[in-house]
Design a protein around this motif. Structure first.
Motif, PDB file in Angstrom:
ATOM      1  N   VAL A   1      37.593 -17.838   9.951  1.00  0.00           N
ATOM      2  CA  VAL A   1      36.604 -18.649  10.678  1.00  0.00           C
ATOM      3  C   VAL A   1      36.620 -18.195  12.126  1.00  0.00           C
ATOM      4  CG1 VAL A   1      35.895 -20.969  11.321  1.00  0.00           C
ATOM      5  CG2 VAL A   1      36.999 -20.572   9.105  1.00  0.00           C
ATOM      6  N   ARG A   2      35.471 -17.742  12.628  1.00  0.00           N
ATOM      7  CA  ARG A   2      35.402 -17.160  13.965  1.00  0.00           C
ATOM      8  C   ARG A   2      34.497 -17.989  14.882  1.00  0.00           C
ATOM      9  NH1 ARG A   2      37.565 -12.048  13.923  1.00  0.00           N
ATOM     10  NH2 ARG A   2      37.871 -11.125  11.845  1.00  0.00           N
ATOM     11  N   ALA A   3      34.720 -17.852  16.201  1.00  0.00           N
ATOM     12  CA  ALA A   3      33.908 -18.554  17.209  1.00  0.00           C
ATOM     13  C   ALA A   3      32.534 -17.924  17.283  1.00  0.00           C
ATOM     14  CB  ALA A   3      34.591 -18.499  18.565  1.00  0.00           C
ATOM     15  N   GLY A   4      31.506 -18.776  17.298  1.00  0.00           N
ATOM     16  CA  GLY A   4      30.144 -18.266  17.398  1.00  0.00           C
ATOM     17  C   GLY A   4      29.699 -18.021  18.825  1.00  0.00           C
ATOM     18  N   ILE A   5      30.376 -18.643  19.793  1.00  0.00           N
ATOM     19  CA  ILE A   5      30.050 -18.459  21.207  1.00  0.00           C
ATOM     20  C   ILE A   5      31.349 -18.402  22.011  1.00  0.00           C
ATOM     21  CG2 ILE A   5      27.858 -19.695  21.033  1.00  0.00           C
ATOM     22  CD1 ILE A   5      29.317 -22.085  22.424  1.00  0.00           C
ATOM     23  N   SER A   6      31.225 -17.996  23.244  1.00  0.00           N
ATOM     24  CA  SER A   6      32.348 -18.096  24.181  1.00  0.00           C
ATOM     25  C   SER A   6      32.285 -19.450  24.853  1.00  0.00           C
ATOM     26  CB  SER A   6      32.268 -16.983  25.226  1.00  0.00           C
ATOM     27  OG  SER A   6      32.376 -15.712  24.618  1.00  0.00           O
ATOM     28  N   GLY A   7      33.397 -20.157  24.876  1.00  0.00           N
ATOM     29  CA  GLY A   7      33.404 -21.497  25.467  1.00  0.00           C
ATOM     30  C   GLY A   7      34.733 -22.189  25.272  1.00  0.00           C
ATOM     31  N   VAL A   8      34.663 -23.487  25.038  1.00  0.00           N
ATOM     32  CA  VAL A   8      35.853 -24.324  24.892  1.00  0.00           C
ATOM     33  C   VAL A   8      35.790 -25.045  23.551  1.00  0.00           C
ATOM     34  CG1 VAL A   8      37.088 -26.327  25.829  1.00  0.00           C
ATOM     35  CG2 VAL A   8      36.104 -24.643  27.372  1.00  0.00           C
ATOM     36  N   VAL A   9      36.955 -25.200  22.921  1.00  0.00           N
ATOM     37  CA  VAL A   9      37.023 -25.977  21.687  1.00  0.00           C
ATOM     38  C   VAL A   9      36.973 -27.455  22.060  1.00  0.00           C
ATOM     39  CG1 VAL A   9      38.367 -26.512  19.627  1.00  0.00           C
ATOM     40  CG2 VAL A   9      38.386 -24.184  20.566  1.00  0.00           C
ATOM     41  N   LEU A  10      35.830 -28.084  21.784  1.00  0.00           N
ATOM     42  CA  LEU A  10      35.659 -29.487  22.132  1.00  0.00           C
ATOM     43  C   LEU A  10      36.280 -30.411  21.092  1.00  0.00           C
ATOM     44  CD1 LEU A  10      31.918 -29.358  23.263  1.00  0.00           C
ATOM     45  CD2 LEU A  10      33.974 -29.092  24.669  1.00  0.00           C
ATOM     46  N   ARG A  11      36.252 -29.961  19.847  1.00  0.00           N
ATOM     47  CA  ARG A  11      36.798 -30.786  18.776  1.00  0.00           C
ATOM     48  C   ARG A  11      37.315 -29.890  17.666  1.00  0.00           C
ATOM     49  NH1 ARG A  11      33.918 -36.086  16.046  1.00  0.00           N
ATOM     50  NH2 ARG A  11      35.489 -36.486  14.433  1.00  0.00           N
ATOM     51  N   ARG A  12      38.457 -30.291  17.100  1.00  0.00           N
ATOM     52  CA  ARG A  12      39.037 -29.538  15.986  1.00  0.00           C
ATOM     53  C   ARG A  12      39.269 -30.490  14.834  1.00  0.00           C
ATOM     54  NH1 ARG A  12      45.219 -27.802  15.499  1.00  0.00           N
ATOM     55  NH2 ARG A  12      45.200 -29.813  14.439  1.00  0.00           N
ATOM     56  N   ASP A  13      38.671 -30.176  13.697  1.00  0.00           N
ATOM     57  CA  ASP A  13      38.868 -30.952  12.481  1.00  0.00           C
ATOM     58  C   ASP A  13      39.396 -30.073  11.360  1.00  0.00           C
ATOM     59  OD1 ASP A  13      37.951 -33.579  13.323  1.00  0.00           O
ATOM     60  OD2 ASP A  13      35.963 -32.685  13.468  1.00  0.00           O
ATOM     61  N   ALA A  14      40.161 -29.076  11.720  1.00  0.00           N
ATOM     62  CA  ALA A  14      40.745 -28.148  10.757  1.00  0.00           C
ATOM     63  C   ALA A  14      42.262 -28.300  10.763  1.00  0.00           C
ATOM     64  CB  ALA A  14      40.353 -26.714  11.105  1.00  0.00           C
ATOM     65  N   TYR A  15      42.839 -28.396   9.553  1.00  0.00           N
ATOM     66  CA  TYR A  15      44.282 -28.564   9.417  1.00  0.00           C
ATOM     67  C   TYR A  15      44.766 -27.737   8.231  1.00  0.00           C
ATOM     68  CZ  TYR A  15      43.247 -32.493  12.442  1.00  0.00           C
ATOM     69  OH  TYR A  15      42.792 -33.268  13.476  1.00  0.00           O
ATOM     70  N   PRO A  16      45.934 -27.115   8.360  1.00  0.00           N
ATOM     71  CA  PRO A  16      46.461 -26.318   7.242  1.00  0.00           C
ATOM     72  C   PRO A  16      46.584 -27.162   5.977  1.00  0.00           C
ATOM     73  CG  PRO A  16      47.706 -25.889   9.242  1.00  0.00           C
ATOM     74  CD  PRO A  16      46.810 -27.054   9.541  1.00  0.00           C
ATOM     75  N   GLY A  17      46.126 -26.573   4.874  1.00  0.00           N
ATOM     76  CA  GLY A  17      46.177 -27.266   3.605  1.00  0.00           C
ATOM     77  C   GLY A  17      44.887 -27.965   3.239  1.00  0.00           C
ATOM     78  N   ALA A  18      44.044 -28.260   4.211  1.00  0.00           N
ATOM     79  CA  ALA A  18      42.760 -28.909   3.932  1.00  0.00           C
ATOM     80  C   ALA A  18      41.797 -27.906   3.318  1.00  0.00           C
ATOM     81  CB  ALA A  18      42.178 -29.503   5.200  1.00  0.00           C
ATOM     82  N   LEU A  19      40.861 -28.415   2.550  1.00  0.00           N
ATOM     83  CA  LEU A  19      39.877 -27.551   1.903  1.00  0.00           C
ATOM     84  C   LEU A  19      38.681 -27.366   2.823  1.00  0.00           C
ATOM     85  CD1 LEU A  19      39.138 -26.022  -0.732  1.00  0.00           C
ATOM     86  CD2 LEU A  19      37.915 -28.106  -1.436  1.00  0.00           C
ATOM     87  N   ALA A  20      38.399 -26.121   3.144  1.00  0.00           N
ATOM     88  CA  ALA A  20      37.235 -25.805   3.967  1.00  0.00           C
ATOM     89  C   ALA A  20      36.047 -25.520   3.064  1.00  0.00           C
ATOM     90  CB  ALA A  20      37.526 -24.596   4.849  1.00  0.00           C
ATOM     91  N   THR A  21      34.896 -26.061   3.437  1.00  0.00           N
ATOM     92  CA  THR A  21      33.649 -25.824   2.697  1.00  0.00           C
ATOM     93  C   THR A  21      32.553 -25.488   3.691  1.00  0.00           C
ATOM     94  OG1 THR A  21      32.898 -28.129   2.798  1.00  0.00           O
ATOM     95  CG2 THR A  21      34.359 -27.525   0.969  1.00  0.00           C
ATOM     96  N   PRO A  22      31.466 -24.877   3.250  1.00  0.00           N
ATOM     97  CA  PRO A  22      30.361 -24.544   4.167  1.00  0.00           C
ATOM     98  C   PRO A  22      29.682 -25.768   4.766  1.00  0.00           C
ATOM     99  CG  PRO A  22      30.266 -23.159   2.221  1.00  0.00           C
ATOM    100  CD  PRO A  22      31.305 -24.209   1.940  1.00  0.00           C
ATOM    101  N   THR A  23      29.884 -26.944   4.203  1.00  0.00           N
ATOM    102  CA  THR A  23      29.231 -28.149   4.719  1.00  0.00           C
ATOM    103  C   THR A  23      30.143 -28.976   5.624  1.00  0.00           C
ATOM    104  OG1 THR A  23      29.904 -29.395   2.742  1.00  0.00           O
ATOM    105  CG2 THR A  23      27.746 -28.299   2.693  1.00  0.00           C
ATOM    106  N   LYS A  24      31.373 -28.575   5.794  1.00  0.00           N
ATOM    107  CA  LYS A  24      32.326 -29.327   6.608  1.00  0.00           C
ATOM    108  C   LYS A  24      32.525 -28.636   7.952  1.00  0.00           C
ATOM    109  CE  LYS A  24      37.044 -31.132   6.713  1.00  0.00           C
ATOM    110  NZ  LYS A  24      38.343 -31.208   5.994  1.00  0.00           N
ATOM    111  N   VAL A  25      32.263 -29.353   9.058  1.00  0.00           N
ATOM    112  CA  VAL A  25      32.454 -28.796  10.396  1.00  0.00           C
ATOM    113  C   VAL A  25      33.940 -28.780  10.725  1.00  0.00           C
ATOM    114  CG1 VAL A  25      31.962 -29.084  12.847  1.00  0.00           C
ATOM    115  CG2 VAL A  25      30.196 -29.608  11.154  1.00  0.00           C
ATOM    116  N   LEU A  26      34.447 -27.610  11.031  1.00  0.00           N
ATOM    117  CA  LEU A  26      35.861 -27.464  11.358  1.00  0.00           C
ATOM    118  C   LEU A  26      36.118 -27.491  12.861  1.00  0.00           C
ATOM    119  CD1 LEU A  26      36.796 -24.633   8.822  1.00  0.00           C
ATOM    120  CD2 LEU A  26      37.018 -27.114   8.536  1.00  0.00           C
TER     121      LEU A  26
END
Length: 332
Positions: A152-177
């Motif tokens: 999962v890569r950054a689409g822009i240069s900036g600051v991480v305002l929010r993180r909803d990603a945690y090891p072990g969680a299931l990532a899907t195309p509809t879930k904002v990480l």
């Protein structure tokens, strides 16, 4: 005897009339205040919060468990930087299988082409072998390209305002990480009551305060009003561009949108105006004049017509005050 009584009562009556005349001639003591000039501002109150003007939500392109999170909230990132890694074991096995098929197809291509050159194979067989090899190589290349989707890569240069990603969680195309934003491109989104929205237009100045930074006033300017309101809240969203990008993301603010500003308005106490009129002192006499008021602010109101600067007005006149009453004024 009758004439004698009249003669005796007459002086008493005259004395009473003289006392009454003296009493009514006594000036009425009142407190006056002069009409003064000062700034008057008509404002619309609203509440809002700081957010990125162009927030970017980042999600995975494939469905897979998260194995590693590489950034935290508040981290500075650049475009293309890895933010998280996903489990890619199955994809690597698929690549290995396709690589083997590609090698086999390449060997078959080499043999068929060599046989064709010696005249022991048809052109059709050669073409089939070449096409199969090309397809195998393309399938392998596509599988290797999809391997990057497990990062999962950054689409822009900036600051991480929010993180909803945690090891072990299931990532899907509809879930904002992750949510990214440029701290130099921020805005304040305010909620304005629909009754006040007709008074708000782009370009108006805004004063903003926060309980987190008491005593500090942030300035900004309205640059956008959403065309559609919220019927549930009966409100519209108004976008404000801060003058300086030094507000933390997510900070809640109280806004005063200046819909009208008169730097040299004529100001009087609001309680002096009753039914569009007020009492003034003309010399030592009371006079009631009609006035046109403007911006109201707490205990003060702007007067646009009817009196001039310096006019002595009676801020709290007696209820039974009459036109032409003699006055003894203090305060003017």
């Amino acid at each position: 005897m009758r004439f004698r009584r009249i003669y005796l009562l007459l002086p008493v009556a005259l004395a009473g009339a003289g006392a009454g005349a003296y009493w009514w001639a006594r000036p009425l003591a009142v407190v006056g205040t002069p009409v003064r000039a000062g700034p008057a501002a008509d404002v619309v109150y609203a509440t809002g919060f700081v957010e990125a003007r162009e927030p970017v939500e980042v999600a995975a392109r494939v469905t897979a468990p998260i194995t590693q999170v590489l950034v935290d909230e508040g981290a500075q990132v650049v475009r293309g930087q890895p933010l998280a890694r996903l489990e890619n074991g199955e994809q690597r096995e698929a690549i290995a299988q396709l690589a083997a098929q590609s090698r086999a197809a390449a060997l078959d291509e080499q043999r068929t082409v060599a046989i064709f050159r010696r005249g022991f194979a048809t052109a059709a067989a050669r073409d089939r072998a070449v096409t199969s090899a090309q397809a195998a190589r393309a399938a392998e290349a596509a599988a290797r390209a999809r391997l990057d989707q497990y990062v999962v890569r950054a689409g822009i240069s900036g600051v991480v305002l929010r993180r909803d990603a945690y090891p072990g969680a299931l990532a899907t195309p509809t879930k904002v990480l992750f949510t990214l934003g440029n701290p130099k491109l921020m805005r304040v989104t305010a909620t304005v009551d629909e009754r006040d929205i007709p008074r708000v237009v782009p370009g108006q100045r805004v004063a903003m305060t926060s309980d987190a930074y008491k005593g500090h006033v942030y300035r900004g300017r309205v640059y956008e009003i959403t065309p559609a309101g919220d019927p549930t809240q009966r409100a519209f969203r108004v976008r404000v561009a801060p003058d300086a990008p030094d507000l933390p993301m997510g900070l809640t603010l109280e806004l005063n949108i200046e819909t009208a500003v008169h730097p040299q308005a004529l100001l009087i106490p609001a309680k002096a105006v009753r039914d569009g009129k007020l009492w003034i002192a003309q010399g030592d006499r009371a006079a009631r004049v009609a006035v046109q008021t403007g911006i109201e602010g707490g205990d003060t109101v702007e007067v646009r017509a009817g009196v001039a600067r310096g006019t002595c007005i009676l801020a709290d006149p007696p209820a039974d005050l009459g036109e032409g009453t003699r006055l003894k004024v203090t305060g003017c």
